[in-house]
Motif scaffolding. Structure first.
Motif, mmCIF file in Angstrom:
data_model
loop_
_atom_site.group_PDB
_atom_site.id
_atom_site.type_symbol
_atom_site.label_atom_id
_atom_site.label_comp_id
_atom_site.label_asym_id
_atom_site.label_seq_id
_atom_site.Cartn_x
_atom_site.Cartn_y
_atom_site.Cartn_z
ATOM 1 N N CYS A 108 5.505 -76.137 -15.689
ATOM 2 C CA CYS A 108 5.798 -75.552 -14.384
ATOM 3 C C CYS A 108 4.954 -76.181 -13.285
ATOM 4 C CB CYS A 108 5.556 -74.038 -14.435
ATOM 5 S SG CYS A 108 6.847 -73.151 -15.345
ATOM 6 N N GLY A 109 3.848 -76.835 -13.675
ATOM 7 C CA GLY A 109 3.019 -77.497 -12.677
ATOM 8 C C GLY A 109 3.445 -78.920 -12.396
ATOM 9 N N ASN A 110 4.421 -79.455 -13.176
ATOM 10 C CA ASN A 110 4.922 -80.824 -13.050
ATOM 11 C C ASN A 110 3.805 -81.826 -13.372
ATOM 12 O OD1 ASN A 110 6.749 -82.851 -12.694
ATOM 13 N ND2 ASN A 110 7.239 -82.355 -10.554
ATOM 14 N N GLY A 111 4.207 -83.055 -13.778
ATOM 15 C CA GLY A 111 3.231 -84.109 -14.023
ATOM 16 C C GLY A 111 2.624 -84.097 -15.403
ATOM 17 N N GLN A 112 3.169 -83.326 -16.346
ATOM 18 C CA GLN A 112 2.585 -83.279 -17.683
ATOM 19 C C GLN A 112 3.601 -83.611 -18.771
ATOM 20 O OE1 GLN A 112 0.673 -79.524 -18.253
ATOM 21 N NE2 GLN A 112 -0.656 -79.744 -16.474
ATOM 22 N N GLY A 113 4.710 -84.242 -18.385
ATOM 23 C CA GLY A 113 5.739 -84.571 -19.354
ATOM 24 C C GLY A 113 5.376 -85.784 -20.198
ATOM 25 N N THR A 114 5.957 -85.843 -21.394
ATOM 26 C CA THR A 114 5.734 -86.972 -22.303
ATOM 27 C C THR A 114 7.071 -87.402 -22.900
ATOM 28 O OG1 THR A 114 3.520 -86.203 -22.877
ATOM 29 C CG2 THR A 114 4.556 -87.760 -24.391
ATOM 30 N N ILE A 115 7.318 -88.742 -22.930
ATOM 31 C CA ILE A 115 8.487 -89.316 -23.598
ATOM 32 C C ILE A 115 7.983 -90.206 -24.719
ATOM 33 C CG2 ILE A 115 10.441 -90.894 -23.375
ATOM 34 C CD1 ILE A 115 10.760 -89.954 -20.503
ATOM 35 N N THR A 116 8.545 -90.002 -25.890
ATOM 36 C CA THR A 116 8.187 -90.832 -27.043
ATOM 37 C C THR A 116 9.434 -91.574 -27.512
ATOM 38 O OG1 THR A 116 6.443 -89.305 -27.712
ATOM 39 C CG2 THR A 116 7.267 -90.844 -29.379
ATOM 40 N N ALA A 117 9.321 -92.913 -27.627
ATOM 41 C CA ALA A 117 10.445 -93.756 -28.056
ATOM 42 C C ALA A 117 10.150 -94.328 -29.435
ATOM 43 C CB ALA A 117 10.681 -94.881 -27.057
ATOM 44 N N VAL A 163 12.973 -82.277 -16.799
ATOM 45 C CA VAL A 163 13.324 -81.251 -15.818
ATOM 46 C C VAL A 163 12.193 -80.230 -15.727
ATOM 47 C CG1 VAL A 163 14.986 -79.460 -15.206
ATOM 48 C CG2 VAL A 163 15.763 -81.548 -16.340
ATOM 49 N N ILE A 164 11.848 -79.826 -14.497
ATOM 50 C CA ILE A 164 10.881 -78.739 -14.320
ATOM 51 C C ILE A 164 11.534 -77.447 -14.810
ATOM 52 C CG2 ILE A 164 9.569 -77.358 -12.652
ATOM 53 C CD1 ILE A 164 9.389 -79.787 -10.892
ATOM 54 N N PRO A 165 10.885 -76.702 -15.702
ATOM 55 C CA PRO A 165 11.506 -75.461 -16.185
ATOM 56 C C PRO A 165 11.616 -74.443 -15.055
ATOM 57 C CG PRO A 165 9.240 -75.613 -16.944
ATOM 58 C CD PRO A 165 9.567 -76.934 -16.316
ATOM 59 N N PRO A 166 12.614 -73.583 -15.119
ATOM 60 C CA PRO A 166 12.708 -72.535 -14.092
ATOM 61 C C PRO A 166 11.522 -71.590 -14.214
ATOM 62 C CG PRO A 166 14.220 -72.078 -15.894
ATOM 63 C CD PRO A 166 13.655 -73.444 -16.150
ATOM 64 N N PRO A 167 11.100 -70.986 -13.124
ATOM 65 C CA PRO A 167 9.949 -70.076 -13.200
ATOM 66 C C PRO A 167 10.263 -68.870 -14.082
ATOM 67 C CG PRO A 167 11.041 -69.883 -11.076
ATOM 68 C CD PRO A 167 11.658 -71.061 -11.764
ATOM 69 N N THR A 170 12.908 -64.194 -18.585
ATOM 70 C CA THR A 170 13.653 -65.455 -18.596
ATOM 71 C C THR A 170 12.794 -66.545 -17.972
ATOM 72 O OG1 THR A 170 14.650 -64.969 -16.442
ATOM 73 C CG2 THR A 170 15.877 -64.273 -18.400
ATOM 74 N N GLY A 171 13.281 -67.802 -18.126
ATOM 75 C CA GLY A 171 12.625 -68.922 -17.474
ATOM 76 C C GLY A 171 11.488 -69.491 -18.295
#
Length: 449
Positions: A89-98, A152-156, A183-184
């Motif tokens: 929810c704070g954005n900037g902490q996502g990770t993609i692994t290939a 995607v940023i999760p909904p609050p 929810t969210g």
């Protein structure tokens, strides 16, 4: 898929070529070509053994057959890119692994899109914000495969947080707060924390249950967290309670000889109309009242419980004991109820009252119950002096209590005192009549009504 490339020499002009696989099946059929394009590149061929037949379609119309083996990895190069941690929810902490497979190995990964990271052997990309990304993988043969991921940023987080009642029925009762319709955020993995704001700040949790019970009156707040570090904080939830029921018992009127004692029971706090009983179980309800009630009682000890419209019961009231009213009696001192000398008014009657209501008023009467007039002198209440011979009684008033003493007779000598006759020595006359004892001397008598 790979490409087949061949060169012409010693001939120029039109020609045809046909490619056969290892089962002698034509791959594309006869294809027209010209040496003006040299070398000729044939695409769309997979790895394997092939035979190529080239036929000149101009003089000298020669034909040539060549065999070629095209090497190929066991599997085609591919890559699977997945989101392994959400941007939160704070954005900037996502990770993609290939993860790549197939091809010639020795993979290198590149990230493009909302952020760009050049080719390297590292297939994990961190600290990514929300956006659209493409991961390209390149193998040792220079082959490239791609896969896309959208972060995607999760909904609050949103929730409904309520108490089962905003107002407790009785002082000291408890309530329950429940978080529902959550929810969210991550969509699951929620934890719940209860913050007590008043009357004393404290924290309970976190816990996986959305229910908090046994809550006294106060102000509360529920905080919901999830695995994506999303946070929901509810509005303040206020649970009120009625003020405690306080029962008070006072003596409204005291008993007299003609009226009984009355008590007044009053109550404050609680809710609505009160009822009262002398038992905490309210086996018998004595009566009801709005704020107070007054009622007569006899001798005894009294205390009451009060119950309000919600069934809340007070502590027992203070205790009041009504003692029996002592009987009003009159004690008489008739020590000096005699006349020393006939015709004098020197009699004394002393009346002392007990019991009743106090504040005694003494009245001297004749034996018919008529007040003596003018009223005799009372040097102090109940002490009648300067009384002549006669029959008397004393009436005592004490509030509305009234009693009359026994009758008292004040007597005098039978005849006046006279001097002695002849034959007596001078100065030695003997008295006749009068009292045999000087004033204040003699045997006292005490009468009681």
């Amino acid at each position: 898929m790979v490409r087949l490339k061949y060169w012409f020499s010693g001939y120029s002009g039109p020609y045809t070529y046909e490619v056969f696989d290892s089962s002698s099946a034509s791959v594309f059929g006869v294809v027209n070509a010209n040496t003006s394009t040299n070398p000729e590149i044939v695409t769309g061929i997979t790895g394997g053994s092939y035979t190529v037949v080239i036929t000149e379609t101009a003089s000298p119309f020669c034909a040539s057959t060549s065999s070629v083996v095209i090497a190929s990895p066991l599997d085609a190069l591919s890559v699977v890119a997945t989101e392994t941690s959400n941007v939160s929810c704070g954005n900037g902490q996502g990770t993609i692994t290939a993860v790549a497979s197939g091809g010639w190995g020795a993979y290198e990964y590149e990230l493009t899109g909302a952020a760009t990271v050049g080719y390297s052997s590292n297939g994990t990309f961190t600290n990514l914000s929300a956006g659209i990304y493409t991961v390209n993988v390149r193998d040792a043969g220079g082959c490239i495969a791609s896969d896309g991921v959208t972060l995607v940023i999760p909904p609050p987080i949103n929730a409904t947080v309520t108490a089962n009642t905003p107002l407790l029925s009785c002082f000291g009762d408890t309530a329950t707060i429940t978080a529902s319709l959550v929810t969210g955020g991550q969509g699951s993995n929620y934890t719940y924390t209860l913050n007590t704001i008043a009357p004393t700040a404290s924290t309970s949790g976190p816990q996986t249950s959305p229910v908090f019970g046994n809550l006294r009156a106060g102000t509360y707040q529920v905080v919901i967290n999830d695995g994506y570090n999303c946070v929901f904080t509810s509005a303040n939830i206020v649970i009120d309670e009625p003020t405690p029921i306080q029962a008070s018992l006072v003596k409204a009127t005291s008993q007299t000889c003609f009226t009984g004692t009355t008590l007044t029971l009053s109550a404050t706090g609680g809710t609505g109309t009160y009822e009262y009983s002398d038992s905490s179980t309210f086996g018998t309800v004595i009566g009801t009242f709005a704020s107070s009630v007054t009622f007569p009682v006899t001798d005894g000890t009294y205390a009451y419980y009060v119950r309000d419209a919600n069934g809340c019961i007070s502590n027992v009231s203070n205790e009041i004991t009504i003692d029996p009213l002592p009987a009003l009696i009159v004690n008489l001192d008739v020590t000096n109820a005699t006349i020393n000398c006939a015709g004098d008014s020197t009699g004394v009657i002393v009346a002392t009252a007990e019991g009743g209501l106090g504040s005694y008023v003494y009245t001297l009467q004749d034996t018919a119950g008529n007040d003596i007039t003018p009223a005799p002198t009372q040097n102090s209440p109940g002490v009648f002096t300067d009384l002549p011979v006669g029959n008397y009684q004393v009436q005592v008033d004490s509030g509305d209590c009234l009693t009359t003493s026994a009758q008292i007779s004040i007597t005098e000598p039978a005849a006046p005192l006279t001097a002695g006759g002849a034959g007596r020595a001078r100065g030695s006359s003997a008295p006749t009549g009068g009292s045999r004892h000087p004033p204040g001397v003699g045997s006292p008598r005490r009468l009681q009504s």
